[in-house]
Design an enzyme around this catalytic site. Structure first.
Site, mmCIF file in Angstrom:
data_model
loop_
_atom_site.group_PDB
_atom_site.id
_atom_site.type_symbol
_atom_site.label_atom_id
_atom_site.label_comp_id
_atom_site.label_asym_id
_atom_site.label_seq_id
_atom_site.Cartn_x
_atom_site.Cartn_y
_atom_site.Cartn_z
ATOM 1 N N GLU A 93 0.037 65.051 31.264
ATOM 2 C CA GLU A 93 -1.335 65.517 31.351
ATOM 3 C C GLU A 93 -1.622 66.236 32.655
ATOM 4 O O GLU A 93 -1.037 65.944 33.699
ATOM 5 C CB GLU A 93 -2.273 64.328 31.204
ATOM 6 C CG GLU A 93 -2.148 63.757 29.820
ATOM 7 C CD GLU A 93 -3.277 62.823 29.478
ATOM 8 O OE1 GLU A 93 -3.509 62.650 28.279
ATOM 9 O OE2 GLU A 93 -3.915 62.294 30.375
ATOM 10 N N CYS A 106 -5.177 68.112 39.061
ATOM 11 C CA CYS A 106 -4.295 66.950 39.209
ATOM 12 C C CYS A 106 -3.105 67.160 38.279
ATOM 13 O O CYS A 106 -3.284 67.297 37.066
ATOM 14 C CB CYS A 106 -5.090 65.692 38.830
ATOM 15 S SG CYS A 106 -4.087 64.205 38.858
ATOM 16 N N CYS A 113 6.802 56.950 33.991
ATOM 17 C CA CYS A 113 7.062 56.605 35.399
ATOM 18 C C CYS A 113 7.824 55.286 35.447
ATOM 19 O O CYS A 113 7.526 54.357 34.696
ATOM 20 C CB CYS A 113 5.747 56.477 36.156
ATOM 21 S SG CYS A 113 6.004 56.130 37.914
ATOM 22 N N CYS A 117 3.558 50.271 38.135
ATOM 23 C CA CYS A 117 2.460 49.561 38.800
ATOM 24 C C CYS A 117 1.629 48.840 37.737
ATOM 25 O O CYS A 117 1.392 49.377 36.659
ATOM 26 C CB CYS A 117 1.587 50.551 39.570
ATOM 27 S SG CYS A 117 2.495 51.438 40.843
ATOM 28 N N CYS A 120 -1.524 50.550 36.045
ATOM 29 C CA CYS A 120 -1.405 51.958 35.655
ATOM 30 C C CYS A 120 -0.903 52.097 34.227
ATOM 31 O O CYS A 120 0.171 51.576 33.889
ATOM 32 C CB CYS A 120 -0.460 52.670 36.623
ATOM 33 S SG CYS A 120 -0.109 54.353 36.137
ATOM 34 N N GLY A 172 3.705 60.016 36.946
ATOM 35 C CA GLY A 172 4.978 60.044 37.663
ATOM 36 C C GLY A 172 4.864 59.828 39.160
ATOM 37 O O GLY A 172 3.797 59.947 39.747
ATOM 38 N N GLU A 173 6.004 59.465 39.753
ATOM 39 C CA GLU A 173 6.119 59.327 41.206
ATOM 40 C C GLU A 173 6.817 60.599 41.697
ATOM 41 O O GLU A 173 8.024 60.781 41.505
ATOM 42 C CB GLU A 173 6.944 58.072 41.532
ATOM 43 C CG GLU A 173 7.471 57.977 42.948
ATOM 44 C CD GLU A 173 6.419 58.171 44.046
ATOM 45 O OE1 GLU A 173 5.529 57.337 44.166
ATOM 46 O OE2 GLU A 173 6.508 59.181 44.790
ATOM 47 N N SER A 204 0.725 62.434 46.323
ATOM 48 C CA SER A 204 0.431 61.005 46.328
ATOM 49 C C SER A 204 1.684 60.220 45.968
ATOM 50 O O SER A 204 2.336 60.509 44.960
ATOM 51 C CB SER A 204 -0.673 60.720 45.311
ATOM 52 O OG SER A 204 -0.844 59.333 45.187
ATOM 53 N N SER A 226 -0.525 55.263 47.699
ATOM 54 C CA SER A 226 -1.144 54.259 46.831
ATOM 55 C C SER A 226 -0.831 52.897 47.420
ATOM 56 O O SER A 226 0.259 52.364 47.214
ATOM 57 C CB SER A 226 -0.535 54.340 45.428
ATOM 58 O OG SER A 226 -0.775 55.597 44.883
ATOM 59 N N HIS A 228 -3.121 49.822 47.574
ATOM 60 C CA HIS A 228 -3.601 48.874 46.555
ATOM 61 C C HIS A 228 -3.530 47.391 46.903
ATOM 62 O O HIS A 228 -3.947 46.552 46.092
ATOM 63 C CB HIS A 228 -2.895 49.077 45.200
ATOM 64 C CG HIS A 228 -2.969 50.478 44.706
ATOM 65 N ND1 HIS A 228 -4.145 51.163 44.552
ATOM 66 C CD2 HIS A 228 -1.981 51.354 44.352
ATOM 67 C CE1 HIS A 228 -3.892 52.394 44.113
ATOM 68 N NE2 HIS A 228 -2.595 52.531 44.001
ATOM 69 N N ASN A 307 -9.858 51.691 35.967
ATOM 70 C CA ASN A 307 -10.201 52.010 34.585
ATOM 71 C C ASN A 307 -9.397 51.114 33.658
ATOM 72 O O ASN A 307 -8.195 51.330 33.489
ATOM 73 C CB ASN A 307 -9.869 53.467 34.285
ATOM 74 C CG ASN A 307 -10.825 54.382 35.001
ATOM 75 O OD1 ASN A 307 -12.035 54.282 34.829
ATOM 76 N ND2 ASN A 307 -10.293 55.238 35.850
ATOM 77 N N CYS A 350 -8.691 58.338 36.612
ATOM 78 C CA CYS A 350 -7.439 57.921 37.228
ATOM 79 C C CYS A 350 -6.836 56.685 36.560
ATOM 80 O O CYS A 350 -7.533 55.739 36.240
ATOM 81 C CB CYS A 350 -7.711 57.618 38.689
ATOM 82 S SG CYS A 350 -6.233 57.218 39.561
HETATM 83 S S1 SF4 Z 1 0.436 54.426 39.781
HETATM 84 FE FE1 SF4 Z 1 1.800 56.213 40.029
HETATM 85 S S2 SF4 Z 1 3.728 55.300 40.771
HETATM 86 FE FE2 SF4 Z 1 2.545 53.596 39.883
HETATM 87 S S3 SF4 Z 1 3.254 53.493 37.726
HETATM 88 FE FE3 SF4 Z 1 1.433 54.826 37.783
HETATM 89 S S4 SF4 Z 1 2.241 56.905 37.923
HETATM 90 FE FE4 SF4 Z 1 3.892 55.474 38.540
#
Ligand code: SF4
Length: 389
Positions: A93, A106, A113, A117, A120, A172-173, A204, A226, A228, A307, A350
């Protein structure tokens, strides 16, 4: 049969080499770069200052194409989200967020990924594959010219630019797909392509420490991390990568990065999770972490209301708690913002980048795609997430 080359995959130096292979002078690469990235051209015949013989050569060996658009939704607040087909049943996306004085895109760097996390929805899909340069820069290419077309703005450097800022915060990272990400970044910054300043491009990361160091040397753009969580035990449970690169190492990497960064602070992103990481004590731990007397990290915090998505088992902190948390940070002199939730009605907020597949014109195809994605990502894929206020 010769395999066709997608010219979106080429950075400026690679285009020079490609032109040399075709027996062409280096300045042709600059012309091509402008046609592709400043005029959004995909038809070689439209490139009128290239010799006809070169246009014919290109037409038989190359093409210019971004990933196909599966769906294109605009939210009531103007946020626009595209779902793009990157092949083999994978989709990524791209989200455009218009604001008064800027337009932010974005973009995604991987399909799925591997970091996983806990909060996510992309992480829950697992990792599918790295995107190519063309698939990453293709998101900017596609979005810029689609946005201009919608407003009747001419392509080319004279037309008003729609995307003024780019954030690599989608799926993705980025630092786990390093080379294609850096090549795409270089194209974003190149004056013959998008000419964005380093300050307006933000990468990011969840904290891939060695790659943060490499990025600082190869293409230092603005950095968001990130974070958190305020301590290692908590972060281990929310961002599994923390077990490999714990907070102290991450803070040291941020400090090193800032020696080369275009901005003099790192943005720490902090997803607000009810009863998990949102107490005043957590805020005080964060202050101690970043204001470590010997080695403080110049930073600002961006608090992100979570979210919720199916099966996360997590809830969003309420607004009163988020504001109280922000106050503790601000009272310690840390600039803190609370992210506005945008595009809720199209699942573009997000952490919701798991998407909805919809194409009003091709119902059969849409149904088939939806079935594929649901088989792959589970039956909740594509559900609109309801956000409580
Ligand atoms: S927050 Fe970013 S690094 Fe973590 S799982 Fe989601 S996409 Fe991957």
């Amino acid at each position: 049969m010769t395999q066709l080359t997608n010219l979106l995959d080429k950075d400026p130096a690679q285009l020079v080499a490609y032109c040399a292979e075709l027996g062409e002078k280096p300045f042709r690469a600059k012309q091509l770069l402008r046609w592709i990235h400043q005029f959004g051209a995909s038809d070689f015949d439209a490139m009128t200052d290239l010799a006809k013989s070169l246009r014919d050569k290109l037409a038989s060996r190359a093409f210019i194409a971004a990933p196909a658009v599966i769906s294109d939704h605009t939210s009531s607040d103007g946020t626009r989200k595209w779902l793009l087909d990157v092949g083999h049943g994978d989709a990524v996306e791209t989200v455009f967020i218009p604001e008064e004085n800027r337009g932010t895109l974005c973009i995604s760097t991987q399909a799925g990924c591997a970091v996983n996390c806990r909060f996510c929805s992309t992480g829950k899909q697992g990792f599918s594959r790295n995107l190519t340069v063309g698939e990453i820069i293709g998101q900017l290419w596609m979005a810029e010219f689609a946005l201009r077309q919608a407003k009747g703005i001419e392509p080319g450097p004279k037309g008003e630019r729609q995307i003024t800022n780019v954030v690599m915060m989608g799926m993705g990272e980025p630092l786990l797909n390093f080379e294609p990400t850096v090549t795409a970044l270089k194209l974003m910054l190149d004056d013959n392509a998008y000419g964005l300043s380093r300050r307006r491009v933000t990468l990011s990361t969840s904290g891939v420490v060695p790659m943060m160091d490499r990025l600082s040397q190869e293409c230092a753009v603005a950095l968001a991390v990130s974070v958190h969580a305020s301590n290692d035990a908590l972060r281990d449970s929310l961002v599994p990568l923390n077990k490999k690169y714990p907070l102290r190492e991450l803070m040291a990497a941020c400090r090193r990065y800032l020696e080369f960064a275009p901005r003099d602070f790192v943005t720490f992103e902090y997803c607000m999770l009810d009863g998990v990481n949102d107490s005043d004590q957590h805020a005080r731990e964060l202050i101690a972490l970043v204001q470590d007397g010997e080695a403080p990290v110049p930073c600002k915090f961006n608090l992100i209301p979570f979210n919720p998505f199916p099966e996360s088992g997590l809830k969003r902190s309420n607004n009163v708690r988020i504001k109280a948390f922000a106050k503790v940070l601000m009272d310690a002199g840390i600039v803190t913002t609370i992210r506005k939730t945008r595009g809720d009605d199209i699942d573009a907020a997000c952490g919701q980048l798991a998407g909805e597949v919809q194409d009003r014109t091709r119902v059969q195809e849409r149904m088939q795609k939806m079935a594929e994605y649901q088989q792959k990502y589970g039956r909740d894929f594509g559900r609109i997430v309801e956000i409580s206020s």
